[in-house]
Design an enzyme around this catalytic site. Structure first.
Site, PDB file in Angstrom:
ATOM      1  CG  ASP A  92     -28.077  72.627  15.255  1.00 43.28           C
ATOM      2  OD1 ASP A  92     -29.144  72.576  14.606  1.00 43.28           O
ATOM      3  OD2 ASP A  92     -27.379  73.662  15.300  1.00 43.28           O
ATOM      4  CD  GLU A 150     -32.168  78.192  14.897  1.00 44.73           C
ATOM      5  OE1 GLU A 150     -31.096  78.754  14.604  1.00 44.73           O
ATOM      6  OE2 GLU A 150     -32.236  77.297  15.752  1.00 44.73           O
TER       7      GLU A 150
HETATM    8  O1  IDE Z   1     -25.546  78.477  12.837  1.00 42.36           O
HETATM    9  C1  IDE Z   1     -25.142  77.163  13.104  1.00 42.36           C
HETATM   10  C2  IDE Z   1     -26.366  76.268  13.328  1.00 42.36           C
HETATM   11  C3  IDE Z   1     -27.200  76.097  12.056  1.00 42.36           C
HETATM   12  O2  IDE Z   1     -26.416  75.490  11.039  1.00 42.36           O
HETATM   13  C4  IDE Z   1     -28.412  75.200  12.370  1.00 42.36           C
HETATM   14  O3  IDE Z   1     -29.208  74.966  11.196  1.00 42.36           O
HETATM   15  C5  IDE Z   1     -29.327  75.832  13.389  1.00 42.36           C
HETATM   16  O4  IDE Z   1     -30.166  74.855  13.976  1.00 42.36           O
HETATM   17  C6  IDE Z   1     -28.558  76.594  14.416  1.00 42.36           C
HETATM   18  N1  IDE Z   1     -29.077  77.220  15.451  1.00 42.36           N
HETATM   19  C7  IDE Z   1     -28.079  77.859  16.047  1.00 42.36           C
HETATM   20  C8  IDE Z   1     -28.280  78.703  17.252  1.00 42.36           C
HETATM   21  N2  IDE Z   1     -28.104  80.019  16.780  1.00 42.36           N
HETATM   22  C9  IDE Z   1     -27.776  81.070  17.530  1.00 42.36           C
HETATM   23  C10 IDE Z   1     -27.552  82.286  16.892  1.00 42.36           C
HETATM   24  C11 IDE Z   1     -27.202  83.386  17.623  1.00 42.36           C
HETATM   25  C12 IDE Z   1     -27.112  83.315  18.997  1.00 42.36           C
HETATM   26  C13 IDE Z   1     -27.352  82.082  19.642  1.00 42.36           C
HETATM   27  C14 IDE Z   1     -27.677  80.945  18.920  1.00 42.36           C
HETATM   28  C15 IDE Z   1     -26.904  77.653  15.388  1.00 42.36           C
HETATM   29  N3  IDE Z   1     -27.232  76.842  14.364  1.00 42.36           N
END
Ligand code: IDE
Length: 601
Positions: free
Chosen positions: A284, A490
């Site tokens: 992840d 999340e």
């Molecule tokens: O988006 C990619 C992955 C996702 O597939 C996972 O299910 C999830 O746990 C996951 N969390 C993030 C963190 N996301 C994030 C979004 C915007 C700014 C910083 C972090 C990315 N991802």
């Protein structure tokens, strides 16, 4: 000259062996690297032999980017990858977890908690193939879906991404995988399979036990013995592997104090050697950095633990120089054997060859019209209808209230989520966290659906937060009150009290104490409704229905009957949590599997 690995007539393993034998360490490590699109320039891709690029939540080439803008972004990156000596295509991944959520005007389907309530695997498979077409419309061949979490505590901010608290229901819904990827022929069952350019490679996530953390705290510790892990959290992975899932994403969470991203026993011994998973294991986002405290304080160690545990592709997604540098030195000093690197690259190449990425590396412009297609929206509307769960229909001793007559005279529609497209879509929509309001994307709100369903003689009055005086003097025959919780994703969705946010409770109170009321709850999970349930005449759990809000009116006004069944236990009080079907002390407000039925009028 002739290159065996480029010849689609060669057997799969011959192509893999031939290509692997030509690869330098730098090219092998590049295949294991997945970077975020915001830093994925052609030079970065070419000079580092990058194997994969992703869009994180809310990461688009431009605001309200068109399919053409998406496709030209992917094309530019792909050209860079193909200009390297071996010309290995990149695989571009994105979170299409309830439709192509990042993309403006995509069809947004109900989130998984609602799909679980349909108990309809055939429907969910059709949704998978529709989503695959919408994703391919933008030139993308890989999605980080389905989430096969078995959410055991609704206080978890990602509970809506889970089909159910019951592993059997989640197993049933893994049929979405052959929807995404195409149906594997018998010879390919248990091996990665993607039928062609109208399908996408899927990713079962998050391995394993993501839905079982302590008090539902996101990314926390899942405390359970091995038997319990196999009984509750592992079953969907049996189905995912046999249904040829191409990749599996590791969970941020820990099992009995051990980080999943460092768990060699579960990732390699069990998933790869016992379940015989032959696709690739992906980390992840920044999960390796997050292994250490403080975060990123020993990236060298994190990479060592993660890659040795059996992770094949790392969603870095920014510090690619750190990743490449550290992994290179770990191989040079033999801390990580070349055999581990070769296993990772084989798995990645197996998926890329199997899905035809070498033969069709570029977007197919003929699919542009698939995005947001009316046929897909009609399918989503069916899913909305079948996902709604009728939990109360008339007060004790009174006749059923639903379905309402279309000739309903003057009715009131109230609540923050009656006319709120963003609210009904929830998280992972346009942005990572989702957005409230109506200028989010293309779709139909619940209010718009009601207005287009009732008889021409009816009068629909909308007031988001009506005063008692307004309700008392309005002369309304009925009121439909749409309340709920705002979008989240999340950790931002972790919630220990699960109360209905203001002004929901007061709108229920004001309206339901003066008019026959139907409360429709927009939420990613059961919320604390017990204090109000006796004042409510009819109660509908709508979950996060997505863009096709008409599906709600379809059942409220009897064009179709209610058929949905709870995929989650509805607690009386949060003090009871965690409480799941099968538990010894089971005292729910509404039990798992409950759902009243109505018939088309
Ligand atoms: O988006 C990619 C992955 C996702 O597939 C996972 O299910 C999830 O746990 C996951 N969390 C993030 C963190 N996301 C994030 C979004 C915007 C700014 C910083 C972090 C990315 N991802």
């Amino acid at each position: 000259g002739y290159l065996k690995y480029k010849d689609p007539k060669q057997p799969l393993n011959t192509r893999i062996d031939d290509l692997l034998s030509r690869m330098s360490l730098a090219e092998k490590i590049g295949q294991m690297a997945q970077i975020e699109r915001s830093i994925a320039t052609p030079d970065v891709i070419k000079n580092n032999y990058i194997g994969s690029v992703l869009s994180g939540g809310g990461s688009w080439p431009a605001p309200q980017a068109t399919v053409r803008e998406w496709a030209s972004m992917v094309t530019e990156m792909q050209k860079a990858a193909l200009s390297t000596p071996l010309g290995i295509p990149i695989i571009y991944g994105i979170d299409a977890v309830h439709g192509h959520g990042n993309v403006n005007k995509a069809t947004i389907f109900p989130h998984n908690v609602g799909l679980g309530a349909t108990r309809d695997p055939e429907l969910v498979k059709k949704i998978g193939s529709a989503v695959a077409l919408e994703v391919r419309a933008t030139g993308i061949p890989y999605i980080f879906a389905p989430c096969v979490a078995v959410c055991r505590d609704p206080r978890w901010g990602r509970c809506y991404e889970s089909f159910s608290e019951d592993p059997k229901v989640v197993q049933m819904m893994t049929q979405i995988i052959p929807g995404f990827q195409g149906e594997a022929p018998p010879s390919s069952r248990g091996r990665p399979f993607v039928a062609g350019t109208r399908n996408v490679a899927a990713c079962a996530k998050h391995y394993v036990g993501d839905g079982g953390t302590y008090k539902g705290i996101n990314e926390n510790n899942t405390i359970i013995d091995f038997h319990g892990l196999l009984q509750i959290h592992m079953p969907p992975y049996y189905n995912a592997v046999i249904n040829s899932v191409s990749s599996i994403m590791v969970s941020f969470s820990s099992w009995n104090g051990v980080r999943m991203h460092a768990n060699h026993f579960l990732v390699t011994d069990f998933l790869k050697n016992t379940l015989k998973f032959r696709g690739f294991v992906i980390s992840d986002w920044e999960a390796l950095d997050k292994m250490t405290n403080p975060r990123g304080s020993d990236y060298h160690l994190s990479i060592k633990l993660g890659v040795l545990a059996g992770i094949d592709m790392i969603m870095i997604p920014f510090n690619y120089t750190g990743f490449i540098g550290n992994l290179t030195s770990l191989v040079h000093d033999n801390t990580i054997p070349m055999s581990r690197i070769d296993d990772a690259v084989r798995r990645i190449l197996r998926v890329k060859f199997t899905m035809g990425l070498f033969e069709n590396p570029f977007p197919d412009p003929s699919l542009a019209g698939e995005l947001g297609k009316q046929e897909h929206r009609d399918l989503a509307r069916v899913a909305v209808r079948k996902s709604l769960v009728l939990l109360k229909n008339g007060k004790y001793g009174e006749k059923p209230l639903l379905p309402l007559p279309k000739k309903c005279g003057k009715i009131l529609v109230a609540g923050s989520y009656a006319d709120n497209l963003g609210g009904q879509c929830g998280g992972w929509t346009i942005t990572w966290q989702g957005l409230v309001g109506n200028n989010l994307t293309a779709g139909t709100t619940i209010l718009e659906g009601i207005k287009s369903t009732v008889d021409v003689s009816a009068q629909v009055v909308y007031s988001e937060e009506p005063s008692p005086d307004f309700v008392q003097k309005g002369g309304f025959n009925y009121a439909i009150v749409v309340v709920g919780e705002p979008p989240y994703a999340e950790t931002q969705g972790d919630n220990l009290n699960l109360t209905i946010p203001a002004p929901g409770p007061s709108v229920i109170e004001t309206v339901c104490s003066n008019v026959k009321c139907i409360v429709v709850l927009i939420s990613g999970r059961p919320l604390d409704i017990e204090p109000y349930i006796n004042k409510i005449d009819a109660f509908v759990a709508a979950w996060l229905p997505g863009t096709e809000g008409k599906g709600v009116a379809d059942v409220l006004f009897g064009d179709y009957g209610f058929t949905g069944k709870l995929s989650r236990t509805w607690f009386k009080s949060v003090d009871q949590l965690p409480m799941n079907v099968g538990d010894p002390h089971y005292d729910p407000l509404f039990p798992f599997g409950f759902g009243l039925e109505t018939h088309p009028s």
